[in-house]
Scaffold this active site. Structure first.
Site, PDB file in Angstrom:
ATOM      1  N   GLU A   1       0.833  -1.210   0.000  1.00  0.00           N
ATOM      2  CA  GLU A   1       0.000   0.000   0.000  1.00  0.00           C
ATOM      3  C   GLU A   1       0.868   1.260   0.000  1.00  0.00           C
ATOM      4  O   GLU A   1       0.597   2.244   0.695  1.00  0.00           O
ATOM      5  CB  GLU A   1      -0.942   0.007   1.229  1.00  0.00           C
ATOM      6  CG  GLU A   1      -1.879  -1.192   1.314  1.00  0.00           C
ATOM      7  CD  GLU A   1      -3.029  -1.163   0.302  1.00  0.00           C
ATOM      8  OE1 GLU A   1      -3.094  -0.208  -0.494  1.00  0.00           O
ATOM      9  OE2 GLU A   1      -3.830  -2.100   0.310  1.00  0.00           O
TER      10      GLU A   1
ATOM     11  N   CYS B   1     -11.705  -0.759 -17.298  1.00  0.00           N
ATOM     12  CA  CYS B   1     -10.716  -0.460 -18.347  1.00  0.00           C
ATOM     13  C   CYS B   1     -10.797   1.016 -18.756  1.00  0.00           C
ATOM     14  O   CYS B   1     -11.669   1.754 -18.309  1.00  0.00           O
ATOM     15  CB  CYS B   1     -10.951  -1.361 -19.561  1.00  0.00           C
ATOM     16  SG  CYS B   1     -12.431  -0.917 -20.493  1.00  0.00           S
TER      17      CYS B   1
END
Ligand SMILES: [Zn+2]
Length: 191
Positions: free
Chosen positions: A90, A178
């Protein structure tokens, strides 16, 4: 496949992608492989990521390794003097000082593997990730599958209406989509 460090030369690897792209799983795979070769491995993450557990890097399929939450990247330098491989998960949530910390680790002979989101929910480069990608020896982009059309996804689309940069969450909060579907989603948001 990277040469495991016989000569104590360090380097930086970045594993990045959208939510649900498997970046944490890839970080864990590399760390477990190093551990199997009896290398000393430590994993760190920003203290703020408390979705599941304070003590572990937890990927979405519950393939876990213990990790240490830290408040700032500088703490990682102090805690890793005798470590061969440092994993950082992270990484997008750390501040820019992470870039210099990774450089110092690699310069002193440590293999550094950094995993993080390359873009935030608006599609902009996220925190220290672009600078880390520029200074790393190896960059791996992993992809999710677009939940709308089935193409490769590299955007983390936020389903909640919030303008805060950081909103922790999982499937109910973010969708991997996408480029094409992201453009449509952004147009829908603007109305
Ligand atoms: Zn799509």
């Amino acid at each position: 496949m990277f040469l495991e460090n016989a000569s104590r030369d360090g380097w930086i690897e970045v594993v990045c992608g959208s939510m649900f792209s498997g970046k944490t799983e890839e970080l864990i795979r590399r760390l477990k492989r190093a551990k199997f070769a009896n290398q000393r491995v430590e994993i760190f993450k920003p203290r703020m990521d408390v979705r599941y557990s304070q003590e572990e890097v937890v990927s979405h399929d519950s393939n876990t390794i213990r990790s240490t939450p830290v408040d700032s990247p500088g703490n990682i330098l102090i805690m890793t003097s005798d470590v061969d491989v440092v994993g950082i998960d992270e990484a997008q949530f750390f501040d820019m000082s992470l870039v210099e910390v990774c450089r110092q680790l690699a310069d002193r002979g440590t293999r550094v593997i950094v995993a993080g989101l390359d873009m935030d929910y608006t599609g902009q480069p996220f925190g220290p990730m672009p600078a880390l990608m520029a200074t790393a020896e190896y960059v791996t982009k992993v992809h999710a599958i677009c939940v709308r059309c089935g193409n490769l996804a590299h955007h983390s689309h936020r389903l909640l209406a919030s303008d805060k940069l950081v909103v922790l969450g999982e499937k109910e909060t973010y969708q991997p989509i996408c480029r094409h579907c992201f453009r449509i989603a952004m147009a829908e948001k603007r109305g």
